[in-house]
Design an enzyme around this catalytic site. Structure first.
Site, PDB file in Angstrom:
ATOM      1  N   LYS A  70      42.646  40.076  44.559  1.00 23.75           N
ATOM      2  CA  LYS A  70      42.679  40.176  43.094  1.00 23.75           C
ATOM      3  C   LYS A  70      43.727  39.219  42.526  1.00 23.75           C
ATOM      4  CE  LYS A  70      39.640  42.581  41.123  1.00 23.75           C
ATOM      5  NZ  LYS A  70      38.645  41.502  41.107  1.00 23.75           N
ATOM      6  N   ASP A  77      49.647  44.579  40.119  1.00 24.48           N
ATOM      7  CA  ASP A  77      49.051  44.300  41.420  1.00 24.48           C
ATOM      8  C   ASP A  77      47.721  45.040  41.508  1.00 24.48           C
ATOM      9  OD1 ASP A  77      48.804  43.188  43.944  1.00 24.48           O
ATOM     10  OD2 ASP A  77      49.721  44.910  44.941  1.00 24.48           O
ATOM     11  N   GLN A 133      60.591  42.720  19.259  1.00 19.39           N
ATOM     12  CA  GLN A 133      61.526  43.045  18.153  1.00 19.39           C
ATOM     13  C   GLN A 133      61.442  42.035  16.989  1.00 19.39           C
ATOM     14  OE1 GLN A 133      62.497  46.348  20.284  1.00 19.39           O
ATOM     15  NE2 GLN A 133      63.344  45.967  18.274  1.00 19.39           N
ATOM     16  N   TYR A 167      35.313  36.147  47.215  1.00 13.55           N
ATOM     17  CA  TYR A 167      36.373  37.112  46.946  1.00 13.55           C
ATOM     18  C   TYR A 167      37.627  36.724  47.716  1.00 13.55           C
ATOM     19  CZ  TYR A 167      39.254  41.155  46.564  1.00 13.55           C
ATOM     20  OH  TYR A 167      40.337  41.958  46.308  1.00 13.55           O
ATOM     21  N   ASP A 216      50.854  36.363  46.107  1.00 10.06           N
ATOM     22  CA  ASP A 216      50.882  37.186  47.311  1.00 10.06           C
ATOM     23  C   ASP A 216      50.740  36.211  48.473  1.00 10.06           C
ATOM     24  OD1 ASP A 216      50.216  38.663  49.536  1.00 10.06           O
ATOM     25  OD2 ASP A 216      48.366  39.499  48.697  1.00 10.06           O
ATOM     26  N   GLN A 249      47.876  33.864  51.585  1.00 12.64           N
ATOM     27  CA  GLN A 249      46.525  34.120  51.044  1.00 12.64           C
ATOM     28  C   GLN A 249      46.289  33.577  49.639  1.00 12.64           C
ATOM     29  OE1 GLN A 249      45.280  38.294  50.680  1.00 12.64           O
ATOM     30  NE2 GLN A 249      45.849  38.157  48.536  1.00 12.64           N
ATOM     31  N   ASP A 287      46.022  39.720  40.189  1.00 12.23           N
ATOM     32  CA  ASP A 287      47.344  40.324  40.055  1.00 12.23           C
ATOM     33  C   ASP A 287      48.180  39.579  39.002  1.00 12.23           C
ATOM     34  OD1 ASP A 287      46.297  41.865  42.031  1.00 12.23           O
ATOM     35  OD2 ASP A 287      47.360  40.866  43.641  1.00 12.23           O
TER      36      ASP A 287
HETATM   37  C1  F6R Z   1      43.614  42.918  48.535  1.00 11.90           C
HETATM   38  C2  F6R Z   1      42.434  43.767  48.510  1.00 11.90           C
HETATM   39  C3  F6R Z   1      42.208  44.606  49.682  1.00 11.90           C
HETATM   40  C4  F6R Z   1      41.324  43.971  50.750  1.00 11.90           C
HETATM   41  C5  F6R Z   1      41.011  44.972  51.861  1.00 11.90           C
HETATM   42  C6  F6R Z   1      40.188  44.337  52.986  1.00 11.90           C
HETATM   43  O1  F6R Z   1      43.794  42.225  47.376  1.00 11.90           O
HETATM   44  O2  F6R Z   1      41.687  43.779  47.585  1.00 11.90           O
HETATM   45  O3  F6R Z   1      41.656  45.829  49.245  1.00 11.90           O
HETATM   46  O4  F6R Z   1      40.136  43.484  50.189  1.00 11.90           O
HETATM   47  O5  F6R Z   1      42.194  45.477  52.396  1.00 11.90           O
HETATM   48  O6  F6R Z   1      40.845  43.205  53.426  1.00 11.90           O
HETATM   49  P1  F6R Z   1      40.318  42.343  54.654  1.00 11.90           P
HETATM   50  O7  F6R Z   1      38.880  41.994  54.337  1.00 11.90           O
HETATM   51  O8  F6R Z   1      41.218  41.163  54.675  1.00 11.90           O
HETATM   52  O9  F6R Z   1      40.431  43.213  55.859  1.00 11.90           O
HETATM   53 MG    MG Z   2      47.077  40.946  48.409  1.00  5.46          MG
HETATM   54 MG    MG Z   3      48.584  41.480  45.079  1.00  8.90          MG
END
Ligand code: F6R
Ligand code: MG
Ligand code: MG
Length: 367
Positions: free
Chosen positions: A233, A130, A243, A230, A11, A93, A235
């Site tokens: 994820k 995802d 087969q 963190y 991503d 990211q 993904d």
């Molecule tokens: C993406 C994810 C999202 C973000 C959430 C907050 O993989 O898990 O749920 O954690 O949208 O994102 P920020 O902290 O970047 O605003």
């Molecule tokens: Mg993402």
């Molecule tokens: Mg993703």
């Protein structure tokens, strides 16, 4: 002919949050791969699943080839440039490290690869998730390759009756690859106690015990182990040859009808049901739900056919409704108990600082 099948994904930015990459971003990745394909690849396909873009490639350079990994990494860097230009959210990211050192493993992008002698007909499925982590594949792989109640093919097909060798990785260990090999059917309980803990023990690969041939590989990277916090994820992606000596394509896709609960969704911290969706599907409800796509291919001399979009078929509409209902049921209880990630996963979030602070104020009551 020995072929290497490589899937590398990341991503590198998305529209409206973490929902889908832009057309221009995917084009930038595709153009870079296209411009280098003649030099390095036999064939390739670019696909998206939620906010992730995957490069599926065939070549003859073997697994962990620095040339192939560089090609994919540079393509993701090109995608990142576009993401920055367009103001996409989370530009770059998953590129946690930006100076390439020979392999995308440990840098952020997910990858899974296998090298094999191509069969006369080489059917396989490319799964991509995802908003969840690699343990999401534990349940469906266990059911297809180790559970005769789900897959009677294990009883019916002579070559599958010898069972499979699972390589399982302890993804919490960060100093190297900590793996164990377990054989089915005799080690099935040992395998089960590991795979039930899907945030820690993850299927890395599966081989046939009758032929020694590799049949399945999963990307095992955990982003929080690389960044220490963190970072979205993981993904994951997974390739399964199907087969003949391996489970049938139908036996490999059918476990997804459970819409099993996985860790993911908003802030990667919630339990939601994994929804099988069509190729290129986007993200919506609660930064989710966690989704999986399944592209079925055949190939000859490393050249792909067009994909069959396995979860686009009408059967899966019912499963999607069930997955939505299961996710809604879990969301009804907010952050309580089973609805949220185990504490070990939350240790990479702000929860841990708050608990540390509160801890100072706990008192042991005098009797
Ligand atoms: C993406 C994810 C999202 C973000 C959430 C907050 O993989 O898990 O749920 O954690 O949208 O994102 P920020 O902290 O970047 O605003
Ligand atoms: Mg993402
Ligand atoms: Mg993703």
């Amino acid at each position: 002919m020995k072929i290497t099948l490589s899937a590398i994904k990341a991503d590198v930015g998305a529209i409206a949050g973490h929902n889908a990459p832009s057309i221009a971003l995917v084009e930038a990745i595709a153009n870079h791969v296209k411009n280098n394909a003649a030099r390095l690849l036999i064939d390739y396909r670019i696909s998206t699943t939620g906010d992730d873009t995957a490069m599926l490639m065939t070549h003859t350079h073997g697994v962990n080839s620095p040339d192939i990994h560089r090609l994919a990494f540079d393509a993701l860097m090109k995608g990142t440039e576009v993401a920055k230009d367009q103001g996409l959210y989370g530009a770059g990211q998953d590129l946690l490290k930006t100076s390439f050192s020979g392999n995308v493993k440990g840098m952020g992008p997910g990858s899974c690869e296998m090298e094999f002698e191509e069969r006369e007909s080489e059917p396989f499925v490319f799964f991509a998730c995802d908003k969840t982590d690699p343990g999401a594949f534990n349940y469906p792989l266990f059911r297809s390759f180790a559970d005769p109640f789900h897959n009677a093919g294990l009883l019916l097909a002579p070559h599958m009756g010898k069972g499979f060798e699972f390589t399982v990785m302890d993804v919490n260990y960060t100093k190297g690859d900590r793996v164990i090999k377990l054989n089915t059917p005799e080690n099935i309980y040992d395998l089960a106690v590991l795979l039930r803990d899907q945030e820690r023990y993850v299927v890395e690969s599966i081989s046939s015990r009758s032929t020694g041939e590799i049949t399945a590989v999963v990307s095992t990277s955990r982003l929080h182990n690389i960044s220490g916090k963190y970072s979205g994820k993981d993904d994951p992606v997974c390739l399964v040859r199907t087969q003949k000596d391996f489970p049938a394509t139908g036996e490999v896709v059918s476990p997804y009808a459970t819409a099993h609960y996985v860790l993911g969704g908003c802030r990667g911290s919630h339990i939601l049901a994994l929804m099988p969706v069509k190729q290129g599907e986007t993200i919506s409800f609660f930064d989710g739900p966690a989704i999986v796509t399944g592209a079925g291919y055949s190939m000859r001399g490393g050249k792909f056919t067009e994909p069959v979009d396995l979860f686009a078929q009408p059967f899966w509409d019912t499963v999607r409704t069930k997955a939505a209902q299961k996710s809604l049921a879990m969301r009804e209880q907010g952050f309580f108990g089973a609805a949220m990630a185990p504490m070990m996963e939350l240790e990479y979030t702000g929860v841990v600082d708050r608990i540390k602070e509160l801890d100072k104020h706990f008192k042991i009551r005098e009797k």
